[in-house]
Design an enzyme around this catalytic site. Structure first.
Site, PDB file in Angstrom:
ATOM      1  N   PRO A  43      16.914 -88.594  78.679  1.00 16.66           N
ATOM      2  CA  PRO A  43      16.044 -88.979  79.459  1.00 16.66           C
ATOM      3  C   PRO A  43      15.564 -90.572  79.699  1.00 16.66           C
ATOM      4  CG  PRO A  43      15.838 -89.002  76.894  1.00 16.66           C
ATOM      5  CD  PRO A  43      17.498 -88.173  77.159  1.00 16.66           C
ATOM      6  N   CYS A 128      12.610 -94.956  71.224  1.00 12.12           N
ATOM      7  CA  CYS A 128      12.757 -95.441  72.649  1.00 12.12           C
ATOM      8  C   CYS A 128      11.783 -97.222  72.143  1.00 12.12           C
ATOM      9  CB  CYS A 128      11.035 -94.738  73.869  1.00 12.12           C
ATOM     10  SG  CYS A 128      11.094 -96.061  74.516  1.00 12.12           S
ATOM     11  N   LYS A 168      15.911 -87.856  68.614  1.00  9.45           N
ATOM     12  CA  LYS A 168      17.125 -88.708  69.223  1.00  9.45           C
ATOM     13  C   LYS A 168      16.105 -90.369  68.164  1.00  9.45           C
ATOM     14  CE  LYS A 168      18.394 -90.424  74.032  1.00  9.45           C
ATOM     15  NZ  LYS A 168      18.184 -91.892  73.150  1.00  9.45           N
ATOM     16  N   HIS A 201      21.549 -93.487  70.010  1.00 11.63           N
ATOM     17  CA  HIS A 201      21.367 -94.704  70.311  1.00 11.63           C
ATOM     18  C   HIS A 201      22.261 -95.335  69.652  1.00 11.63           C
ATOM     19  CE1 HIS A 201      20.518 -97.563  73.953  1.00 11.63           C
ATOM     20  NE2 HIS A 201      21.223 -98.079  72.881  1.00 11.63           N
ATOM     21  N   ASN A 241      25.249 -91.814  72.136  1.00  6.53           N
ATOM     22  CA  ASN A 241      24.035 -92.705  73.306  1.00  6.53           C
ATOM     23  C   ASN A 241      24.752 -94.349  73.149  1.00  6.53           C
ATOM     24  OD1 ASN A 241      21.465 -92.803  73.678  1.00  6.53           O
ATOM     25  ND2 ASN A 241      22.851 -92.707  74.958  1.00  6.53           N
ATOM     26  N   GLY A 243      26.316 -97.094  75.726  1.00  5.68           N
ATOM     27  CA  GLY A 243      27.750 -98.336  76.505  1.00  5.68           C
ATOM     28  C   GLY A 243      28.381 -96.993  76.605  1.00  5.68           C
ATOM     29  N   GLY A 264      23.477 -92.157  80.465  1.00  9.89           N
ATOM     30  CA  GLY A 264      21.954 -92.503  80.965  1.00  9.89           C
ATOM     31  C   GLY A 264      22.854 -92.819  82.211  1.00  9.89           C
TER      32      GLY A 264
END
Length: 405
Positions: A43, A128, A168, A201, A241, A243, A264
């Site tokens: 996203p 985020c 996430k 991530h 997630n 790199g 991403g």
């Protein structure tokens, strides 16, 4: 020369006539008609909108697509305008709605609202680091500091939807970046809620005012934390997630034991080479065999069918062409095509006319060649030694037990 197929596809069958159409199919929470989320597109705010997802789905039939993050409060306060935020073409399945927020009551209300739209999963944003998100109370990655709240929120969401719920997150926040603290978050959320899938991530987030771009670059990647989670929580599913910029790296991560891989910016900045290999190289099924000309022909039908349907002239031609601008990444004529497209925005009133005006810059051999060969290889395998540097197994605090030795 730019031309459409001799037989135009039925717009009502391929795409929604307007963004108001809601898919009617519902899917079981215990089984899915789709291949698993071995590959998903992350996203990304202002990027993974309906237009980009339409393009992505034309290129790959099996990648899982995520919406931009939608704040629960937005849905609660815009109930008369939900289609603007939630409607999508049925062709976009499998698709995941990412939700933002921390108010449990509003998250529960939002879940009731979006459940009717037929998303395949619901994901809560706990990763985020943007000051616009994390800086407004307990929101985004700040939620990692409140795992009990996240567990309560996930339970509230799950109680109001018929699809799986996922989280996430990052591997840490500021000085709260030890492996045990990450495990505490995973353990508490998964024991307090039905959450069984985490997208991780593999960088921590820094909330000291650095930009989201720097948060994707400055904190080091710690893939060993991710693979330790796979080891220590065998009953959960984890998607890696951060790199991972090519399909060859995706397959390397899967080979080392990741249950899924989320990509991403590479999927946005180079959609043809990234998404074009997903079906064959990741899922082992035949590709669509489409050329870029055929992809654009299909996208044009969609684009011109939704021009101005939101009111106030939106989406306009520029909105709809934005996802196309990286389709010829590194190809001959790419720079000239972008310049011509930029100039054409001033005069063209349809996606078709803009493509006709600008695509003369791209050689026919580029337009008419399907995706071919294997994804780029020869890259360094960043996961080669990851199992040799895993942190010690997690022992749940206060439980006196080792989750997985």
């Amino acid at each position: 020369m730019w031309c459409l197929p001799s037989v135009r596809p039925n717009v009502s069958e391929m795409f929604f006539k307007s963004p108001m159409l809601k898919p009617t199919a519902r899917f079981s929470t215990t089984s899915s008609p789709y291949l698993p989320p071995s590959f998903s597109v992350a996203p990304m705010m202002e990027w993974t909108d309906n237009h980009y997802r339409t393009l992505a789905r034309i290129i790959t039939k099996h990648a899982w697509l995520y919406t931009e993050m939608i704040a629960a409060e937005t849905l609660v306060h815009q109930q008369a305008n939900l289609d603007r935020f939630l409607a999508f073409s049925p062709q976009q399945h499998p698709i995941v709605l990412q939700l933002g927020g921390s108010n449990v009551e509003n998250l529960a209300k939002a879940a009731k609202l979006f459940d009717a739209y037929g998303y395949d999963e619901i994901n809560l944003n706990c990763g985020c680091p943007s000051p616009k998100v994390a800086g407004h109370g307990c929101f985004g990655v700040s939620l990692m500091l409140k795992p009990k709240l996240v567990g309560e929120a996930m339970s509230a969401i799950a109680a109001n939807t018929n699809v799986p719920v996922t989280v996430k997150c990052r591997i840490g926040v500021d000085d709260h970046d030890s492996y045990d603290e990450l495990c505490d978050f995973i353990y508490k959320v998964s024991t307090l809620s039905p959450t069984r899938h985490f997208i991780v991530h593999s960088r921590k987030a820094l909330l000291g005012g650095i930009s989201p771009a720097d948060n994707r670059r400055i904190p080091p990647l710690k893939y060993e934390y991710f693979y330790a989670l796979v080891r220590d929580f065998p009953d959960l599913r984890f998607t890696i997630n951060g790199g991972i910029t090519s399909v060859s790296k995706v397959n390397a991560a899967l080979k080392k034991g990741a249950h899924g891989v989320m990509v991403g910016r590479a999927a946005y900045n180079n959609p043809w080479q990234t998404l074009g290999h997903v079906d064959t190289a990741v899922y082992g099924v035949p590709s669509s065999g489409l050329t870029r000309r055929q992809v654009l022909e299909q996208y044009q039908v969609y684009g011109d069918s939704v021009l101005g349907t939101h009111g106030n002239g939106r989406p306009n031609v520029r909105d709809l062409v934005k996802p196309l601008l990286n389709l010829f990444h590194s190809e001959n004529g790419n720079s000239l095509w972008k310049r011509r497209a930029d100039a054409a925005f001033k005069e063209c009133r349809s996606v078709g006319s803009l493509l006709e005006e600008s695509l003369r810059a791209i050689p026919d051999c580029v337009l008419d060649s399907p995706i071919s060969g294997s994804p780029e290889s020869g890259e360094e395998d960043v996961f080669a030694d990851v199992h040799n540097v895993l942190p010690p197994p997690y022992e749940a605090a206060g439980e006196g037990i080792i989750i997985c030795a």
